[in-house]
Design a protein around this motif. Sequence first.
Motif, PDB file in Angstrom:
ATOM      1  N   PHE A  34      -6.428 -26.784-103.233  1.00 44.35           N
ATOM      2  CA  PHE A  34      -6.200 -26.566-101.810  1.00 44.35           C
ATOM      3  C   PHE A  34      -5.852 -25.095-101.602  1.00 44.35           C
ATOM      4  O   PHE A  34      -4.957 -24.566-102.252  1.00 44.35           O
ATOM      5  CB  PHE A  34      -5.054 -27.433-101.299  1.00 44.35           C
ATOM      6  CG  PHE A  34      -5.376 -28.885-101.280  1.00 44.35           C
ATOM      7  CD1 PHE A  34      -6.140 -29.416-100.260  1.00 44.35           C
ATOM      8  CD2 PHE A  34      -4.946 -29.719-102.284  1.00 44.35           C
ATOM      9  CE1 PHE A  34      -6.455 -30.758-100.246  1.00 44.35           C
ATOM     10  CE2 PHE A  34      -5.250 -31.065-102.282  1.00 44.35           C
ATOM     11  CZ  PHE A  34      -6.002 -31.581-101.256  1.00 44.35           C
ATOM     12  N   GLU A  39      -2.943 -24.243-104.123  1.00 45.66           N
ATOM     13  CA  GLU A  39      -2.363 -25.402-104.796  1.00 45.66           C
ATOM     14  C   GLU A  39      -3.406 -26.042-105.681  1.00 45.66           C
ATOM     15  O   GLU A  39      -4.293 -26.733-105.222  1.00 45.66           O
ATOM     16  CB  GLU A  39      -1.832 -26.407-103.758  1.00 45.66           C
ATOM     17  CG  GLU A  39      -1.188 -27.609-104.400  1.00 45.66           C
ATOM     18  CD  GLU A  39      -0.736 -28.654-103.397  1.00 45.66           C
ATOM     19  OE1 GLU A  39      -0.423 -28.283-102.259  1.00 45.66           O
ATOM     20  OE2 GLU A  39      -0.727 -29.830-103.765  1.00 45.66           O
ATOM     21  N   LEU A  91      -7.998 -23.936 -93.868  1.00 43.54           N
ATOM     22  CA  LEU A  91      -7.486 -24.688 -95.000  1.00 43.54           C
ATOM     23  C   LEU A  91      -8.694 -25.252 -95.734  1.00 43.54           C
ATOM     24  O   LEU A  91      -9.532 -25.900 -95.123  1.00 43.54           O
ATOM     25  CB  LEU A  91      -6.610 -25.802 -94.463  1.00 43.54           C
ATOM     26  CG  LEU A  91      -5.457 -26.287 -95.290  1.00 43.54           C
ATOM     27  CD1 LEU A  91      -4.587 -25.124 -95.704  1.00 43.54           C
ATOM     28  CD2 LEU A  91      -4.624 -27.236 -94.469  1.00 43.54           C
ATOM     29  N   HIS A  92      -8.769 -24.979 -97.019  1.00 47.76           N
ATOM     30  CA  HIS A  92      -9.969 -25.384 -97.741  1.00 47.76           C
ATOM     31  C   HIS A  92      -9.655 -26.380 -98.834  1.00 47.76           C
ATOM     32  O   HIS A  92      -8.698 -26.218 -99.562  1.00 47.76           O
ATOM     33  CB  HIS A  92     -10.616 -24.173 -98.403  1.00 47.76           C
ATOM     34  CG  HIS A  92     -11.210 -23.221 -97.436  1.00 47.76           C
ATOM     35  ND1 HIS A  92     -12.444 -23.392 -96.903  1.00 47.76           N
ATOM     36  CD2 HIS A  92     -10.721 -22.102 -96.884  1.00 47.76           C
ATOM     37  CE1 HIS A  92     -12.705 -22.406 -96.077  1.00 47.76           C
ATOM     38  NE2 HIS A  92     -11.671 -21.607 -96.031  1.00 47.76           N
ATOM     39  N   ASN A  93     -10.518 -27.369 -98.897  1.00 51.66           N
ATOM     40  CA  ASN A  93     -10.491 -28.262-100.044  1.00 51.66           C
ATOM     41  C   ASN A  93     -11.870 -28.219-100.694  1.00 51.66           C
ATOM     42  O   ASN A  93     -12.153 -28.910-101.635  1.00 51.66           O
ATOM     43  CB  ASN A  93     -10.147 -29.675 -99.563  1.00 51.66           C
ATOM     44  CG  ASN A  93     -10.173 -30.693-100.660  1.00 51.66           C
ATOM     45  OD1 ASN A  93     -10.861 -31.686-100.562  1.00 51.66           O
ATOM     46  ND2 ASN A  93      -9.449 -30.429-101.723  1.00 51.66           N
ATOM     47  N   ASP A  94     -12.727 -27.369-100.158  1.00 51.32           N
ATOM     48  CA  ASP A  94     -14.127 -27.388-100.587  1.00 51.32           C
ATOM     49  C   ASP A  94     -14.485 -26.122-101.344  1.00 51.32           C
ATOM     50  O   ASP A  94     -15.629 -25.742-101.398  1.00 51.32           O
ATOM     51  CB  ASP A  94     -15.035 -27.550 -99.368  1.00 51.32           C
ATOM     52  CG  ASP A  94     -14.794 -26.476 -98.326  1.00 51.32           C
ATOM     53  OD1 ASP A  94     -13.817 -25.725 -98.473  1.00 51.32           O
ATOM     54  OD2 ASP A  94     -15.582 -26.392 -97.380  1.00 51.32           O
ATOM     55  N   ALA A 103      -2.778 -30.472-108.184  1.00 53.60           N
ATOM     56  CA  ALA A 103      -2.246 -31.106-106.999  1.00 53.60           C
ATOM     57  C   ALA A 103      -1.338 -32.272-107.360  1.00 53.60           C
ATOM     58  O   ALA A 103      -1.629 -33.052-108.258  1.00 53.60           O
ATOM     59  CB  ALA A 103      -3.389 -31.597-106.141  1.00 53.60           C
ATOM     60  N   ASP A 104      -0.284 -32.322-106.654  1.00 54.56           N
ATOM     61  CA  ASP A 104       0.656 -33.414-106.818  1.00 54.56           C
ATOM     62  C   ASP A 104       0.166 -34.560-105.937  1.00 54.56           C
ATOM     63  O   ASP A 104       0.276 -34.511-104.729  1.00 54.56           O
ATOM     64  CB  ASP A 104       2.038 -32.923-106.380  1.00 54.56           C
ATOM     65  CG  ASP A 104       3.081 -33.992-106.545  1.00 54.56           C
ATOM     66  OD1 ASP A 104       2.733 -35.066-107.061  1.00 54.56           O
ATOM     67  OD2 ASP A 104       4.225 -33.728-106.157  1.00 54.56           O
ATOM     68  N   HIS A 105      -0.404 -35.575-106.573  1.00 55.64           N
ATOM     69  CA  HIS A 105      -1.044 -36.619-105.772  1.00 55.64           C
ATOM     70  C   HIS A 105      -0.047 -37.451-104.989  1.00 55.64           C
ATOM     71  O   HIS A 105      -0.396 -38.086-104.011  1.00 55.64           O
ATOM     72  CB  HIS A 105      -1.878 -37.521-106.663  1.00 55.64           C
ATOM     73  CG  HIS A 105      -3.045 -36.809-107.248  1.00 55.64           C
ATOM     74  ND1 HIS A 105      -3.924 -36.112-106.461  1.00 55.64           N
ATOM     75  CD2 HIS A 105      -3.456 -36.649-108.517  1.00 55.64           C
ATOM     76  CE1 HIS A 105      -4.845 -35.564-107.234  1.00 55.64           C
ATOM     77  NE2 HIS A 105      -4.577 -35.861-108.488  1.00 55.64           N
ATOM     78  N   LYS A 148     -17.334 -28.868-103.123  1.00 57.99           N
ATOM     79  CA  LYS A 148     -16.396 -29.842-102.596  1.00 57.99           C
ATOM     80  C   LYS A 148     -16.043 -30.855-103.674  1.00 57.99           C
ATOM     81  O   LYS A 148     -16.929 -31.458-104.259  1.00 57.99           O
ATOM     82  CB  LYS A 148     -17.015 -30.552-101.402  1.00 57.99           C
ATOM     83  CG  LYS A 148     -16.028 -31.288-100.552  1.00 57.99           C
ATOM     84  CD  LYS A 148     -16.674 -31.686 -99.254  1.00 57.99           C
ATOM     85  CE  LYS A 148     -15.758 -32.499 -98.383  1.00 57.99           C
ATOM     86  NZ  LYS A 148     -15.155 -33.628 -99.038  1.00 57.99           N
ATOM     87  N   ARG A 183     -10.950 -36.926-106.815  1.00 61.78           N
ATOM     88  CA  ARG A 183     -10.111 -35.769-106.521  1.00 61.78           C
ATOM     89  C   ARG A 183     -10.247 -34.690-107.569  1.00 61.78           C
ATOM     90  O   ARG A 183      -9.278 -34.050-107.962  1.00 61.78           O
ATOM     91  CB  ARG A 183      -8.655 -36.182-106.371  1.00 61.78           C
ATOM     92  CG  ARG A 183      -8.484 -37.036-105.141  1.00 61.78           C
ATOM     93  CD  ARG A 183      -7.104 -37.566-105.014  1.00 61.78           C
ATOM     94  NE  ARG A 183      -7.073 -38.505-103.908  1.00 61.78           N
ATOM     95  CZ  ARG A 183      -6.016 -39.197-103.579  1.00 61.78           C
ATOM     96  NH1 ARG A 183      -4.908 -39.057-104.237  1.00 61.78           N
ATOM     97  NH2 ARG A 183      -6.055 -40.020-102.557  1.00 61.78           N
ATOM     98  N   ILE A 212       0.129 -31.225 -97.165  1.00 61.56           N
ATOM     99  CA  ILE A 212       0.261 -29.833 -97.557  1.00 61.56           C
ATOM    100  C   ILE A 212       1.251 -29.220 -96.592  1.00 61.56           C
ATOM    101  O   ILE A 212       1.167 -29.437 -95.386  1.00 61.56           O
ATOM    102  CB  ILE A 212      -1.088 -29.127 -97.425  1.00 61.56           C
ATOM    103  CG1 ILE A 212      -2.000 -29.589 -98.517  1.00 61.56           C
ATOM    104  CG2 ILE A 212      -0.928 -27.622 -97.468  1.00 61.56           C
ATOM    105  CD1 ILE A 212      -3.383 -29.082 -98.338  1.00 61.56           C
ATOM    106  N   ILE A 254     -13.028 -39.145-104.084  1.00 63.68           N
ATOM    107  CA  ILE A 254     -12.586 -40.338-104.806  1.00 63.68           C
ATOM    108  C   ILE A 254     -11.820 -39.958-106.060  1.00 63.68           C
ATOM    109  O   ILE A 254     -10.695 -40.372-106.276  1.00 63.68           O
ATOM    110  CB  ILE A 254     -13.797 -41.232-105.146  1.00 63.68           C
ATOM    111  CG1 ILE A 254     -14.460 -41.680-103.843  1.00 63.68           C
ATOM    112  CG2 ILE A 254     -13.369 -42.418-105.964  1.00 63.68           C
ATOM    113  CD1 ILE A 254     -15.781 -42.349-104.025  1.00 63.68           C
ATOM    114  N   GLY A 273       1.368 -36.486-100.029  1.00 64.85           N
ATOM    115  CA  GLY A 273       0.180 -36.671 -99.212  1.00 64.85           C
ATOM    116  C   GLY A 273      -0.084 -35.540 -98.243  1.00 64.85           C
ATOM    117  O   GLY A 273      -1.066 -35.550 -97.531  1.00 64.85           O
ATOM    118  N   GLU A 332      -8.630 -30.896-107.960  1.00 66.06           N
ATOM    119  CA  GLU A 332      -8.976 -30.388-106.635  1.00 66.06           C
ATOM    120  C   GLU A 332      -8.033 -29.248-106.285  1.00 66.06           C
ATOM    121  O   GLU A 332      -6.904 -29.161-106.758  1.00 66.06           O
ATOM    122  CB  GLU A 332      -8.876 -31.503-105.602  1.00 66.06           C
ATOM    123  CG  GLU A 332      -7.480 -32.080-105.493  1.00 66.06           C
ATOM    124  CD  GLU A 332      -7.405 -33.124-104.409  1.00 66.06           C
ATOM    125  OE1 GLU A 332      -8.354 -33.248-103.635  1.00 66.06           O
ATOM    126  OE2 GLU A 332      -6.377 -33.798-104.345  1.00 66.06           O
TER     127      GLU A 332
END
Lengths: 795, 456
Positions: free
Chosen positions: A225, A239, A264-267, A242-244, A209, A215, A249, A213, A247, A223
């Motif tokens: 996605f 993705e 959907l994974h961010n980890d 990432a385009d910060h 993960k 990212r 997806i 903070i 905000g 990070e």
Amino acid sequence: MGAQKKRAAAAAAAARVSEDPDDLARQPLQAILLADSFTTKFRPITLERPKVLLPLVNVPMINYTLAWLEAAGVAEVFVFCCAHSKQVIDYLENSEWFSQPNFTVKTIESHNIISAGDALRLIYEQNVALVDIACLLKLVSLSRLKLATCYTLTICFLVVLSFKIHGDFVLISGDTVSNMSLTQALQEHKERKKKDNNAVMTMIIKKSKPSPITRQSRLGTDELFMAIDPNTKQLLYYEDKADHSKGTICLDKMLLAENPSISLHNDKQDCYIDICSPEVLSLFTDNFDYQHLRRHFVKGLLLDDIMGYKIFTHEIHSSYAARIDNYRSYDIVSKDIIQRWTYPYVPDVKFCGNRATKLERRGICFTAFNSEIEQSRSAQVGSFTVIGYGTKIGSNSKISDSVIGEGCTIGSNVLIEGSYIWDNVIIEDGCELRHVIVCDGVIMKAGAVLKPGVVLSFKVVIGERFVVPAYSKVSLLQQPTVHDSDEELEYADNSSGTVEFSSIQGTADQSNGEMTSESSEAHKPKLGTGGVGYIWSICEGGQEEEWRHSVAPIPEDKLTELSEAMDDDQELVTQDRTALSTSGELISDSNASEGDDNEDSKDDSVYFEKEVEATFLRAVEENVKVDHVILEVNSLRLSYNMTSADCAGAVFYSMMKLAIKTPHSSAIGLLTLYPSPFSMVASNAYPIYLSGELQQNTANIITTWQKLLKSYLLEIDEEIEIILKFEEMCLESAKEFSPLFARILHILYDKDILQEDAILRWADEKEGADESDKVFVRQSEKFIQWLREASEEED
Amino acid sequence: MDFQVVVLAGGTSKKLVPLVSKEVPKALLPVANRPVLSYVLEQLELSNIKDLIVVVEGADAALCVGGWISAAYVDRLHVEVATVPEDVGTAGALRAIAHHLTAKDVLVVSGDLVSDVPPGAVTAAHRRHDAVVTAMICSVPVSGLSEAGSSGAKDKTKKPGRYNIIGMDPTKQFLLHIATGAELEKDTRIRKSILRAVGQMDIRADLMDAHMYAFNRSVLQEVLDQKDKFQSLKQDVLPYLVRSQLKSEILINGAPQGQQAKENGNDKVSYRILANASTPSFHELYALGPNGSAPVRRTHKCCVYIASNSKYCVRLNSIQAFMDINRDVIGEANHLSGYNFSAQNNIIHPSAELGSKTTVGPHCMLGEGSQMGDKCSVKRSVIGRHCRIGSNVKVVNSVVMNHVTIGDGCSIQGSVICSNAQLQERVALKDCQVGLGYVVSAGCEYKGESLARKEK
């Protein structure tokens, strides 16, 4: 060239194998190892040595990759060398890898390759060429035209094309450390491929993960996605980078229509180990713009729904896989190796190319020692430290969490913390090193201090008591002057970097003394007395971003700052939402968050309007034919997915805008040109002669461009849209028109742009509106009345 | 149990015209010859919830519903019937009765829910996490006829409709994203911030919001007070709470800060005990400061309770749903009906009279005092009380309400005949709705039409 002959024979054998379809199942597994990362993250070190040969816990990275490939059952590895290809090939030829049983390593060399995509394309082309030559050979032998020249030619080709991909292969870059077993992933891939020919790739992922903070993942990569189908493990969305600023997806609605369930994974972390089918190579050739494996290839496949190629994922749980992408991952992976997560590829186990070290257990921590270390009694070597052969450590020096290479000399009272010191480094008394990388042959004079994040490239000399500021990179080579801020240029620059380097290297040995003296003269103050080297100015992303990828841990204050920034971010988002939601509700009882989407479509229509206006203005300037303008507007309409009413509105809008902008001629009294008995006297303060002029302009423009406008007025609805648009303009963007509303309406009617039906219906619609909304109906009351009467008369 | 229960019985839904009318509000539509509202009330009764507020839109409808409840549940339940104006929406309805709400949590149930999911399970999930809202989620019902119908209907059965797009955390306890209505037609946008906090989000398009919510009362009232534009719980309040869960705006400016904090403190302890979890949820992790210091961010939790697939859970909110529910309650989900089925898998009231050679197939119901002539055939249909059906009548996949007169030789397929309607001889109806008291004249054939008296 015995080796070449051997290669030729192997190629011929490979060609034979490929012709025999029954043999497919038993084909040995192949791998393509890219010995170049095609990035510049490890500069300045990579200017002098290829990334894959950089030592990771005293072993060149490529050895980890090759050792893993061998253990995972790969029989044949093609090492693709670009930058510093000679160094890589030399290293491999002198290593044990060429003499392993059941494991062949072949090198492919190319200098004009600037991306992974190019590399795969080259492999594919040679693959195809090989088949062609095989056919040619057959043809030759059949026709018994034994042309000697033909043969020699073919053999020449064969020497070059000594490799062939004939089945699924592992695509990996030479900076990957792993101990996973490929069996299961390979099995899954093969089974999927059998069922569905479009399943061309299996990506290995691992749970990790990223910090919310910073990212970024612990490996310092951005990070990631991903959307994955939880049942089939198909990758649906990817993705990175990432385009910060965005905000959210955005998942395509079709995606959810086809898959009722999506995770959907961010980890998850991408291990950059791919199992590919041979089609992947041809895909790269078909899409010659694919450069980056992830950014172009994976995204391209995901977006392209025509061919329907699919990518699947395989998650590993207990085994290790990580790619060294930047200095931070170098630091993290080194620590993982020392802490034995990568077993059996750890310092105390002998695998190809390293010498096993003795492990000493101190408390609960490990320290790897080699037998021939001269260590002073008072030196303290802390936990999680590896020290190479022949290194001397002076008294009262403290070393912890670090890797020290072979043949180093460390003086007394030296403090080394979390640092990576390569071979033959001389550190004199009283130096302090915290979280730094120090390459081969560096000399640190007494009392020099390296602040966290510093990278010292080969043979740099740091002067006495000199303090190298945090995150600086020091090299004997000057920083390339071409700075690439653009993503695309990164590749180009990289290649130029290598070329530039090779020229330098050619002369480096001869002119070494000369160079050093020159540089030390020029840059003496920079690195203290006796210092040699250039401090690179930090470019690309600027200093703010430097901490992200550095070996040093992220400073506390940065974290606090970021987490505060995150709060603000969040606040903005919610504020946005609530503000929008109120507007969303006014329309109907539709839900609040729809406001967001409304906003989007609104944006779209604004852009569309602007584009149309620009097109129109250009058409006016350049005298473009009406038909062409229609074509252009039509294409805009398609790309923005607008209705013809939108087009009509936008075209009308641009025409009116033009009318305002057109310089007013001095002609006065043009009022008479369109004597309109129905118009009310303009109550507005706008000078009447100006209105007349404006009216004249408008009339002219409408006359000139009526064909354009009419082509969008297919039905009465579009005509009403125009009136509404006009009304809106009069109220907002072009108040100049407001006193002229009725007259221009009349002009439009006269020019057959608006039918009376449309006008009457507009008037009817407005009947029930608010008083404020009816201003213009009032204004054109007489005209409308006249229209009504006229139509009644007709009846 | 410190829960108040509000049943939103609605009024006369426009979607259900011509089945509903002033005399028969939505809540009283018969499902297997019982008003649909009775299914909710009985489920609540089973969970031992006896005090409830039934909110009805419109005075006429309220009168009808109130009358029926007092007659049917006179000793069993303590029901307060509240009237709200029509078209205030579900949020408006709650706003109107806000002064009645005093308990810590409020369970809001839609009166048209036919389900065997115990409401207690939802309240338990709510309490366990001390959530501000807990929504019950169920699988999307398979709409349409399972048997062969027109080709169009077949396509529909293949692809179940989509009602919501729901994002949950991997443990399926927290609601992270919900899209309803028009949003479904657009690309789904998921906020990265929440994904970062939770790591993984499962997005499901095959689930829907069953419209049974447990709300924290003070939060609910605060939201209703502050967002006076919110009309619907489902489309405004719930999405708002879900959206703002990591940046909670509530609780801060509601009740006095000190009291709130104290309450929170107590809750934290009770939460830990109740959840029996050593690992804090992502909400708490997110709320923590950079070094695990005291919470710096305000969060609130939105939970879900997912009804298991074996449970029945459908809302009566369309004519198709009305047909489906009637079919299911006497068919697959017949435990809900509360009747005892005969050996033939049907229910024929003892007082019903059947002519000779008349067959009533399985999954059918024939109400009290209904009479059928000779050679009739009834398949998969519900026939209400005191209907008079002539000879040679075929009723298939249909619902016939009370006091309906059907002449000889009629054929009724996939239709709804409301109370007091009259079908003269040889009428053929397919996929039609016949409104209250409507008379279909002899020999007419209709297909897919809605027949009703003109409103005066």
